[in-house]
Design an enzyme around this catalytic site. Sequence first.
Site, PDB file in Angstrom:
ATOM      1  N   HIS A 186       2.851   2.068  -6.711  1.00 41.36           N
ATOM      2  CA  HIS A 186       1.595   1.855  -5.978  1.00 41.36           C
ATOM      3  C   HIS A 186       0.402   1.994  -6.920  1.00 41.36           C
ATOM      4  CE1 HIS A 186      -1.069   2.427  -2.335  1.00 41.36           C
ATOM      5  NE2 HIS A 186      -1.803   3.041  -3.251  1.00 41.36           N
ATOM      6  N   GLU A 187       0.416   3.031  -7.753  1.00 38.95           N
ATOM      7  CA  GLU A 187      -0.708   3.250  -8.672  1.00 38.95           C
ATOM      8  C   GLU A 187      -0.759   2.188  -9.764  1.00 38.95           C
ATOM      9  OE1 GLU A 187      -2.957   5.191  -7.775  1.00 38.95           O
ATOM     10  OE2 GLU A 187      -1.761   5.992  -6.138  1.00 38.95           O
ATOM     11  N   GLU A 273      -4.999  -0.927   0.123  1.00 38.94           N
ATOM     12  CA  GLU A 273      -3.869  -0.002   0.121  1.00 38.94           C
ATOM     13  C   GLU A 273      -2.611  -0.683   0.651  1.00 38.94           C
ATOM     14  OE1 GLU A 273      -3.924   2.874  -1.399  1.00 38.94           O
ATOM     15  OE2 GLU A 273      -6.026   2.457  -1.872  1.00 38.94           O
TER      16      GLU A 273
END
Length: 673
Positions: A186-187, A273
Site C-alpha cells: 500500500h505504501e 486510499e
Amino acid sequence: MDFFEAQARAKKRTSRLVLLFILAVIGTIIAMYAAAVIGLDQARQHRAHRYSQYDYAAAPSSGAGFDWWQPRLFAEVALATLAIVGLGSLYKWSEFSAGGKAVAESVGGRRVDPSTRDLKERQLLNVVEEMAIASGVPVPAVYVLDEEPAINAFAAGLTTHDAVVTVTRGTLEKLNRDELQGVVGHEFSHILNGDMRLNLRIAAIIFGILVLGLVGRGILWSLRGTRVSSRGRGNSGGTVAVILVVGLALIVIGYVGYFFGRLIQAAVSRQREFLADASSVQFTRNPAGITGALKKIGGYALGSTMAHNQSAAIGHFFFAQAFGSGITGLWATHPPLADRIRAVEPTFDGKFFEPPEVVDVDRQSFVGAGLVPPRATAVPAGSPPPLTPATPMPAVAGSSRAATTAIAAIGSLTPAQIANAQLLLDATPPRLRSAAQTTAEARVLICGLLLDGSDEVRTRQREMIARLGADALHILDELQPDLQQIREEHRLPLLQLTLPALRLVPSTALQPFLAVLDDLIRADNQISPFEYALQRILTNTLNLSRAPRAAVVQYYSLNAVVPEIAVVLSVLAGASTSDSAVAPPAFAAGAAQIKLIESQLQFSATSATDLAAFDQALDKLASASLPIKQRTLVAAAHVVQYDGQVLITEFELLRAVAAALDIPMPPLAVVAS
C-alpha cells in the site's frame, strides 16, 4: 498501473489543492477583515465613552455610522494574512525539504539499522527490499515508531531517492508477514503514484493556516501577569482590551482556518486510499494481506490511532485513520474500514479480528496496559575515458522487446516481479547481503564489484581501496570468493541493497569514497556500461537523498532539450554495438519515437563516446517535465533493442538513464544466451 499517468494524476491533484488552499485563505482573510472592522469600531466606541464620561469638549463623536467596507483596512489585513500564512507554509516546507527522514523523525521515528538482529525488524527490511528491487525504486530507509502500539504506517519523501517507509511498533508486533507485505505494498503505491510530495504540500499548507491561531495564542501568552490600573492611567486598560480581543480573534480565525485545512486534507486523501489498497492486492496477488491488516485495526481497541501529538498534522500520510475524525466524520482522511475491506473482499460480513486480550483503553493508559514496549536499541553495526562498446554477454529474457516492455512496466509491481526480486535476493550470497547492511563493508562491497580481470590493474585497484581504511583490504578478501561467483544480473540489485547503509555515510567520508570509486573505474583507462551505470545510479541516489529539493522542473518543451536527447541516444547507440555501421540506424529507430523533433535529432559519432557530454545531458534532462522524460526513455529503449536483443550491459545503461531522470525501472528476469 501506468507510472507516468499516475504522476500526471498527482499533478492534477496538486492543482486542485492549490485552488482549495486559495479558497481557504480568502475565507481566512474575510474573517480577519470582519474581526478587524468590529474590533476597531469597538475601540472607537470605547474611546468615545471614556471621553464623554469626563466631559471632554473635544470628545470624538460616537454617532458616526458603522462602515463595513474600508478598502485600505482590507488591503492591510489581506497583506498581513497572506504574509503570515505564506511564511508559515514556507517555514514548514523548509523543514520537510530534508526529505522523508524529517517527517519520520518529527513523529518520533527511529531509523532501523540495516544490520539489525531484531527478527521483526529484519522481516520488515526484507519485505521493503523485495518491493524496492521489484519496482526499481532505490531501497527506502525504514523507520519504526517505538512509542506507538497502534497499527499504522506511512511513506514520505520528496522523491523516490529520499523516500522512507515508517511503521509503528504495533504493526511489527501484531501483523504476520503477509499482512505486513500488504501494508508495505500500500505504501509503495503512494511512492510510485507521486503521492508523497503532495502529502508534504498539504502538511505545509495546513501549518500555514494554523499559524494565525498560534500567533493569537502567543499574544494571549504575552499578556499573562499584565495588570490594569482601576484608576485608569492613560488608556492602558483600553489597549490591553484591544490586544486581548485581537488575540482571541486570531485564535478563533486560526482554528477556523485549521478546520477548513483539515477538510482539504480529507478531501485530497480519501479516494486515493482505495486505489492504494487495490494496488497492494495487484502487487502481492494476496487480498488476505491487506484485508487482514485492516481487520486487525478494526479488532484491536487501539486500532490505528496515533499517540504522538504531531501525528494529526500528517494524518493524511498514514495507512489508516490516525486521529479522531469528528462527530460527522468530515475530518476523516481515510474511508471507513468496512468500506475498504469490502472493496477488496465483497463477501466481508462486518466481523473484525478478535484479539486474544481485550484492554479498556478508556480507563487504562497505553503504558499501564503494557502496550507501549520499551524503545529498542539498534545493533551497532581529468577527461573521462570513452565508453567501451558492449561485448557479447547473457541477454535479457524476452530479448526482442525487453527494453520497451521494461519501460511499460515502470511504476508497476506484479507478483512475477516480486517473485523475481525474491529469487535475486535468495541467490545473493549471505556474506554479500550481510556486507550490504553496514556502512564500512558496503563501501568495500561496491568497490569489489569494480575489480578488473587484469592482475596488474587489480593490484593498483587494491591500493586505491586501501584508502578506505585499515580493514578495507581484509574485508575485500573476505568478500572476494562470493564476488567472483556473482552473476551479471545480480550486480545492480546488490547495489540497491547497499543504499540504506550508504545513505548513513557521513559527508566527510562520502566524498573520499566516491573519489576511490572514480579512480577504480578509470584504472584501466576505459569505462564499461556497467561501471558507468553503477557510478551514475549511486551518485545520483546519494545526492538526491541528501538534497531532495534539488529535483525541480525547468524545461517543459522538447525543443529546449533537443541537443541533450541527441547526445543520450547517440551514446546508447554507440554503446549497444561494436559495429559502427549499426549505430546510426539504431539512433534513428529511437529518434523516430519522438516525431515532434525527429528531424532535429542527428547522430554524432563524437558524442557517442563522450561521457562528459552524456552526464551533462542527463543532468539537464533530469530537470525536464515528466512527458519529456517518458518520451526520452521510450526512444532510448528502441535504440538498445534495435538489433533484436538486449544485453545485460545495455539494460544496465538504460537503468542508469532512468535513475538519472528519477524514474524507477524494475529489473527483469535474465536467462543465459
